[in-house]
Design an enzyme around this catalytic site. Sequence first.
Site, PDB file in Angstrom:
ATOM      1  N   LYS A 158       0.884  -1.172   0.000  1.00  0.00           N
ATOM      2  CA  LYS A 158       0.000   0.000   0.000  1.00  0.00           C
ATOM      3  C   LYS A 158       0.922   1.222   0.000  1.00  0.00           C
ATOM      4  O   LYS A 158       1.282   1.759   1.051  1.00  0.00           O
ATOM      5  CB  LYS A 158      -0.920  -0.026   1.227  1.00  0.00           C
ATOM      6  CG  LYS A 158      -2.013   1.030   1.173  1.00  0.00           C
ATOM      7  CD  LYS A 158      -3.040   0.791   2.258  1.00  0.00           C
ATOM      8  CE  LYS A 158      -3.993   1.959   2.420  1.00  0.00           C
ATOM      9  NZ  LYS A 158      -4.869   2.214   1.274  1.00  0.00           N
TER      10      LYS A 158
HETATM   11  N1  PMP Z   1      -7.796  -1.735  -2.670  1.00  0.00           N
HETATM   12  C1  PMP Z   1      -7.215  -0.523  -2.669  1.00  0.00           C
HETATM   13  C2  PMP Z   1      -6.519  -0.055  -3.885  1.00  0.00           C
HETATM   14  C3  PMP Z   1      -7.299   0.281  -1.522  1.00  0.00           C
HETATM   15  O1  PMP Z   1      -6.741   1.494  -1.508  1.00  0.00           O
HETATM   16  C4  PMP Z   1      -7.990  -0.177  -0.389  1.00  0.00           C
HETATM   17  C5  PMP Z   1      -8.094   0.680   0.830  1.00  0.00           C
HETATM   18  N2  PMP Z   1      -6.976   0.497   1.681  1.00  0.00           N
HETATM   19  C6  PMP Z   1      -8.571  -1.446  -0.445  1.00  0.00           C
HETATM   20  C7  PMP Z   1      -8.450  -2.200  -1.599  1.00  0.00           C
HETATM   21  C8  PMP Z   1      -9.293  -2.005   0.735  1.00  0.00           C
HETATM   22  O2  PMP Z   1      -8.385  -2.331   1.742  1.00  0.00           O
HETATM   23  P1  PMP Z   1      -8.796  -2.346   3.278  1.00  0.00           P
HETATM   24  O3  PMP Z   1      -9.997  -3.193   3.376  1.00  0.00           O
HETATM   25  O4  PMP Z   1      -7.623  -2.929   3.966  1.00  0.00           O
HETATM   26  O5  PMP Z   1      -9.056  -0.936   3.662  1.00  0.00           O
END
Ligand code: PMP
Length: 316
Positions: A158
């Site tokens: 991320k």
């Molecule tokens: N995909 C992307 C590209 C994201 O930015 C996010 C948000 N963090 C998610 C999926 C969902 O991840 P999470 O459930 O950990 O927030």
Amino acid sequence: MLKATEKIWHNGKFVNWDDAQIHVLSHVVSYGSSVFEGLRCYETPNGPAIFRAQDHARRLLDSGKIYRMDVPYTVEQLTRAMAEVTRINGLKSCYIRPIALRGYGDVGVLPKSNPVEVYIAAWEWGKYLGDEAINQGVDVCISSWARLAPNTLPALAKAGANYMNSQLIRMEAAQNGFAEGIALDQNGFVSEGSGENIFVIRDGTIYTPPLAASVLLGITRDSIMKIAAQLQLPLVETNIPREMLYIADEVFFTGTAAEVTPIRSIDRIPVGTGRRGPITEQIQKRYFEVVSGQVEDQFHWLTLVENVAEPQPVGA
Ligand code: PMP
């Protein structure tokens, strides 16, 4: 506009919100060298609780590892810092944003004397795709932009830089009057939204793209997979062809920000009946019960802020 709070955590100390600044020549500004997280803290009957704090902390460290960026804190230290920043700002429910970035030093792609700086901010925040989205669902499109191709920018990290791709997806969707865009992967299979994972339901089975479809391994995605198993709803991780979206009975997004958001149309084609479907509703209901502590925390996903944060010194 962001609702500013008082303090931001920086490398183990609190600074005033307005003092959490970096130099314009910090490595991150030119080269996008940051990794970050987004978490929510919910009000529960036992006080404010951060949802899956350790899992987010671990993903931050994993993202750093992929980029050879040494984030000098443990999962436990980061979890405590997130709880403390929530507590010191007197927040009951909030969004928490930890960021690790390469800071000021040499200018050049190779980070040489650029220290890794870690910040954690928290503030009150509402629904990501609008208040109505949770009940009514959102209208989305398939993006003309693909997700990150394998072996280019690592999708499992991320990283701030990945969100240049997310911006292309989201801006194009907004320009065309959609709440969000769904991106395909390099092979033309469904990947994810600009900031959400996606689930597709047909004939009672739930499908979601596998980790090799250029998705972020969403923590909400994982939560939904575990909740679906608990509810005895069949779920398969598999490549999903684009057209499956058009003939699905139900489709929904998941994410810390988006929580569980139904999708009611894709490229102006109604999904199922064009409203939130029964399986989405069932999963959504359980998700909100879990995050807000309305049901037993069977998976140990909630970190009560007051159990983890250092007690405030008397008179502070
Ligand atoms: N995909 C992307 C590209 C994201 O930015 C996010 C948000 N963090 C998610 C999926 C969902 O991840 P999470 O459930 O950990 O927030």
